[in-house]
Write a protein that holds these residues in place. Structure first.
Motif, PDB file in Angstrom:
ATOM      1  N   GLY A  77     -77.912 -71.754 -24.533  1.00  0.00           N
ATOM      2  CA  GLY A  77     -79.310 -72.116 -24.385  1.00  0.00           C
ATOM      3  C   GLY A  77     -80.181 -71.489 -25.446  1.00  0.00           C
ATOM      4  N   ALA A  78     -79.907 -70.246 -25.801  1.00  0.00           N
ATOM      5  CA  ALA A  78     -80.688 -69.568 -26.832  1.00  0.00           C
ATOM      6  C   ALA A  78     -80.514 -70.257 -28.181  1.00  0.00           C
ATOM      7  N   ASN A  79     -79.291 -70.745 -28.463  1.00  0.00           N
ATOM      8  CA  ASN A  79     -79.054 -71.458 -29.721  1.00  0.00           C
ATOM      9  C   ASN A  79     -79.853 -72.767 -29.761  1.00  0.00           C
ATOM     10  N   VAL A  80     -79.898 -73.456 -28.628  1.00  0.00           N
ATOM     11  CA  VAL A  80     -80.662 -74.699 -28.572  1.00  0.00           C
ATOM     12  C   VAL A  80     -82.149 -74.408 -28.737  1.00  0.00           C
ATOM     13  N   GLU A  81     -82.633 -73.354 -28.094  1.00  0.00           N
ATOM     14  CA  GLU A  81     -84.032 -72.970 -28.244  1.00  0.00           C
ATOM     15  C   GLU A  81     -84.403 -72.769 -29.706  1.00  0.00           C
ATOM     16  N   THR A  82     -83.543 -72.056 -30.431  1.00  0.00           N
ATOM     17  CA  THR A  82     -83.811 -71.775 -31.840  1.00  0.00           C
ATOM     18  C   THR A  82     -83.847 -73.063 -32.649  1.00  0.00           C
ATOM     19  N   LEU A  83     -82.881 -73.961 -32.387  1.00  0.00           N
ATOM     20  CA  LEU A  83     -82.802 -75.213 -33.144  1.00  0.00           C
ATOM     21  C   LEU A  83     -84.007 -76.106 -32.860  1.00  0.00           C
ATOM     22  N   VAL A  84     -84.389 -76.226 -31.583  1.00  0.00           N
ATOM     23  CA  VAL A  84     -85.539 -77.051 -31.230  1.00  0.00           C
ATOM     24  C   VAL A  84     -86.817 -76.468 -31.823  1.00  0.00           C
ATOM     25  N   SER A  85     -86.927 -75.139 -31.784  1.00  0.00           N
ATOM     26  CA  SER A  85     -88.104 -74.496 -32.353  1.00  0.00           C
ATOM     27  C   SER A  85     -88.226 -74.794 -33.844  1.00  0.00           C
ATOM     28  N   HIS A  86     -87.098 -74.770 -34.552  1.00  0.00           N
ATOM     29  CA  HIS A  86     -87.123 -75.066 -35.985  1.00  0.00           C
ATOM     30  C   HIS A  86     -87.500 -76.517 -36.248  1.00  0.00           C
ATOM     31  N   TRP A  87     -86.974 -77.448 -35.435  1.00  0.00           N
ATOM     32  CA  TRP A  87     -87.328 -78.854 -35.623  1.00  0.00           C
ATOM     33  C   TRP A  87     -88.806 -79.095 -35.325  1.00  0.00           C
ATOM     34  N   ASN A  88     -89.317 -78.441 -34.289  1.00  0.00           N
ATOM     35  CA  ASN A  88     -90.751 -78.525 -34.020  1.00  0.00           C
ATOM     36  C   ASN A  88     -91.554 -78.038 -35.222  1.00  0.00           C
ATOM     37  N   LEU A  89     -91.064 -76.969 -35.839  1.00  0.00           N
ATOM     38  CA  LEU A  89     -91.733 -76.428 -37.019  1.00  0.00           C
ATOM     39  C   LEU A  89     -91.754 -77.453 -38.146  1.00  0.00           C
ATOM     40  N   TYR A  90     -90.607 -78.088 -38.432  1.00  0.00           N
ATOM     41  CA  TYR A  90     -90.549 -79.061 -39.526  1.00  0.00           C
ATOM     42  C   TYR A  90     -91.474 -80.253 -39.251  1.00  0.00           C
ATOM     43  N   ILE A  91     -91.426 -80.766 -38.023  1.00  0.00           N
ATOM     44  CA  ILE A  91     -92.224 -81.944 -37.679  1.00  0.00           C
ATOM     45  C   ILE A  91     -93.715 -81.633 -37.755  1.00  0.00           C
ATOM     46  N   LEU A 415     -91.973 -67.203 -35.315  1.00  0.00           N
ATOM     47  CA  LEU A 415     -91.980 -65.921 -34.617  1.00  0.00           C
ATOM     48  C   LEU A 415     -91.165 -65.974 -33.330  1.00  0.00           C
ATOM     49  N   TYR A 416     -91.217 -67.112 -32.636  1.00  0.00           N
ATOM     50  CA  TYR A 416     -90.538 -67.198 -31.337  1.00  0.00           C
ATOM     51  C   TYR A 416     -89.021 -66.973 -31.443  1.00  0.00           C
ATOM     52  N   PRO A 417     -88.295 -67.731 -32.275  1.00  0.00           N
ATOM     53  CA  PRO A 417     -86.847 -67.463 -32.357  1.00  0.00           C
ATOM     54  C   PRO A 417     -86.529 -66.099 -32.947  1.00  0.00           C
ATOM     55  N   ALA A 418     -87.411 -65.579 -33.814  1.00  0.00           N
ATOM     56  CA  ALA A 418     -87.139 -64.278 -34.439  1.00  0.00           C
ATOM     57  C   ALA A 418     -87.276 -63.121 -33.466  1.00  0.00           C
ATOM     58  N   THR A 419     -88.010 -63.314 -32.358  1.00  0.00           N
ATOM     59  CA  THR A 419     -88.243 -62.222 -31.409  1.00  0.00           C
ATOM     60  C   THR A 419     -87.522 -62.429 -30.082  1.00  0.00           C
ATOM     61  N   LEU A 420     -86.672 -63.458 -29.979  1.00  0.00           N
ATOM     62  CA  LEU A 420     -85.959 -63.720 -28.735  1.00  0.00           C
ATOM     63  C   LEU A 420     -85.080 -62.550 -28.307  1.00  0.00           C
ATOM     64  N   HIS A 421     -84.532 -61.823 -29.280  1.00  0.00           N
ATOM     65  CA  HIS A 421     -83.544 -60.795 -28.953  1.00  0.00           C
ATOM     66  C   HIS A 421     -84.152 -59.530 -28.359  1.00  0.00           C
ATOM     67  N   PHE A 422     -85.461 -59.321 -28.527  1.00  0.00           N
ATOM     68  CA  PHE A 422     -86.040 -58.100 -27.960  1.00  0.00           C
ATOM     69  C   PHE A 422     -87.206 -58.366 -27.006  1.00  0.00           C
ATOM     70  N   MET A 423     -87.939 -59.494 -27.146  1.00  0.00           N
ATOM     71  CA  MET A 423     -89.008 -59.812 -26.196  1.00  0.00           C
ATOM     72  C   MET A 423     -89.375 -61.280 -26.341  1.00  0.00           C
ATOM     73  N   ARG A 424     -88.975 -62.093 -25.362  1.00  0.00           N
ATOM     74  CA  ARG A 424     -89.201 -63.533 -25.459  1.00  0.00           C
ATOM     75  C   ARG A 424     -90.688 -63.867 -25.442  1.00  0.00           C
ATOM     76  N   GLY A 425     -91.502 -63.052 -24.782  1.00  0.00           N
ATOM     77  CA  GLY A 425     -92.922 -63.334 -24.693  1.00  0.00           C
ATOM     78  C   GLY A 425     -93.766 -62.683 -25.758  1.00  0.00           C
ATOM     79  N   PHE A 426     -93.124 -62.151 -26.806  1.00  0.00           N
ATOM     80  CA  PHE A 426     -93.890 -61.445 -27.837  1.00  0.00           C
ATOM     81  C   PHE A 426     -94.931 -62.330 -28.523  1.00  0.00           C
ATOM     82  N   PRO A 427     -94.677 -63.623 -28.801  1.00  0.00           N
ATOM     83  CA  PRO A 427     -95.723 -64.442 -29.432  1.00  0.00           C
ATOM     84  C   PRO A 427     -97.008 -64.515 -28.607  1.00  0.00           C
ATOM     85  N   PHE A 428     -96.905 -64.488 -27.278  1.00  0.00           N
ATOM     86  CA  PHE A 428     -98.112 -64.483 -26.448  1.00  0.00           C
ATOM     87  C   PHE A 428     -98.887 -63.172 -26.614  1.00  0.00           C
TER      88      PHE A 428
END
Length: 467
Positions: A77-91, A415-428
């Protein structure tokens, strides 16, 4: 000079913007904004979930429709989150980068040719984007075609141009003293449309998949264009032909901030624009990752809960309108904006540590006054410029909003995929810290204005005493 007097009665015969503003015209633009917002409110969460399912299937990961942890695992799931986040970024980067230039081109152009053309064009562009998304779903095309649809919509100005043109329409047809509340009413229209789209989209997607809801996305955009063509009245009275592809439109926006007259107003214009930029950037950036945050562990929300969450976020528009109306009875607009920022900051802090569904909805609830700051700033910006500069002003605001989307997509989706490993809510939490800056800017401007008013009053009193 005596020969110049006769030609002046025709312009003077037209009532000023504040006087030619019957209520029926203000209401006329709201259905168009409602339809466009329904289209956007349906499209955003559905497109993210579709990307999740398509890209997850490519990786051999399937998300269950249950909100329990059984349908959500940490590793794949974390891998999918990262991939979707990147595609959202490109779009988003592709669409917003194009839209940043098209909005500032069409905005000043509307001062000459009228508001209706720049409301029709982006609505058609949004319909084209929805049509391309439907083709991707029907034919199972590569998700990269989402980027093509976004760029086509960006070339026509996208939703940002609709939003900017509607606010310009309100400025054309409202009195200055009532403008803050009228702008807030227009923003509340966004909340109603977004809330209905979010609740309906989540349930509809769960029952019938993605294609049928996206047909409504297409129909709503097309209906917005048809409404502008056949129903909307023009608010610009003295229309004249004007070239579209010329640098003079960009120069009109540039001159707004560089004209030497009224230096104090120009400085406040820049400061309020900076505050607006930071607030809207945080709003767009956190909204981009709401769905990803809710899809992932430990929340693992299904589409119905995601719809309720999106509706709760849009509900802040209505609660902010009610709060603004009540607070204006006892507070200056500036302090209403400050309370709105406090509401926004506290809600984001709670969301940053939310690990359960009740806590996440508590964060949404604390955002009840979060949208009160933007109508206050829009109204203050509008009052800082002359009537002949209103078009350039809203073009610059549209430019700021386009830049907000560009920066928000780049920063928060990275920022979201980069901070998943220590705090998922860090962007907020990061967004909450950023909002302290506009809170300081707005407060300092109000204190400085009060200080200048006091000095002026003191000098007037001394002059009267000496005389």
């Amino acid at each position: 000079m005596t020969m110049a007097a006769p030609p002046e009665p025709p312009p003077a015969s037209e009532p000023p913007p504040a006087a030619k503003a019957p209520g029926r015209r203000l209401a006329a633009v709201e259905p168009l904004l409602f339809l466009a917002t329904v289209s956007l409110g349906l499209q955003g969460p559905l497109a993210t979930q579709y990307l999740w399912d398509r890209l997850g299937a490519d990786l051999g990961y399937s998300r269950g429709n249950s909100s329990s942890a059984d349908g959500c695992t940490e590793g794949p799931g974390a891998n999918v989150e990262t991939l979707v986040s990147h595609w959202n970024l490109y779009i988003n980067l592709g669409g917003f980068f194009v839209g940043l230039f098209s909005v500032t081109l069409f905005g000043p152009w509307s001062d000459s040719v009228g508001r209706r053309p720049v409301l029709i064009l982006p609505a058609v562009g949004m319909a084209m984007q929805a049509a391309i998304y439907l083709l991707v779903m029907y034919l199972r095309l590569h998700v990269g075609f989402f980027l093509l649809g976004r760029i086509l919509s960006g070339l026509t100005g996208d939703y940002n141009l609709i939003l900017a043109s509607c606010f310009a329409y309100v400025a054309d047809t409202s009195a200055a003293r009532a403008r803050t509340f009228r702008v807030a009413v227009l923003e509340a229209c966004l909340g109603v449309a977004g809330m209905l789209a979010s609740i309906g989209g989540g349930q509809w997607r769960k029952a019938q998949g993605y294609i049928n809801p996206f047909w409504l996305v297409f129909a709503a955009s097309l209906a917005a264009a048809l409404y502008a063509v056949f129903c909307l009245q023009e608010s610009v009275k003295q229309r004249k032909p004007a070239k579209l592809f010329t640098l003079s439109h960009y120069m009109a926006v540039y001159r707004l901030y560089t004209t030497p007259e009224r230096q104090g107003s120009r400085q406040k214009l820049a400061l309020y624009s900076l505050a607006f930029f930071l607030i809207v950037t945080v709003h767009f950036g956190t909204k981009d990752i709401y769905v990803l945050y809710e899809l992932g562990s430990p929340l693992c929300w299904a589409s119905d809960l995601i719809g309720y969450g999106s509706a709760a976020s849009y509900l802040a528009y209505l609660s902010s309108l009610a709060g603004l109306r009540v607070l204006q009875l006892c507070l200056e607009d500036t302090w209403v904006a400050e309370l709105g920022l406090i509401s926004n900051i506290s809600g984001l802090v709670v969301m940053s540590i939310a690990t359960t569904t009740p806590l996440m909805f508590t964060g949404y609830g604390m955002l009840f006054l979060s949208m009160a700051a933007t109508p206050v700033i829009r109204a203050k910006l509008s009052k800082l410029v002359n009537e002949t500069e209103q078009g350039a002003l809203f073009a610059s605001v549209a430019c700021v909003e386009g830049l907000c989307s560009l920066v928000a997509s780049g920063v928060f989706n990275s920022l979201y995929p980069a901070t998943l490993h220590f705090m998922r809510g860090f962007p907020f939490l990061f967004g909450a810290l950023i909002l302290l800056i506009p809170a300081a800017i707005i407060g300092l401007i109000e204190v400085w204005d009060s200080h200048l008013a006091y000095r002026h009053f003191s000098r007037s009193s001394m002059s009267l005493t000496n005389s």
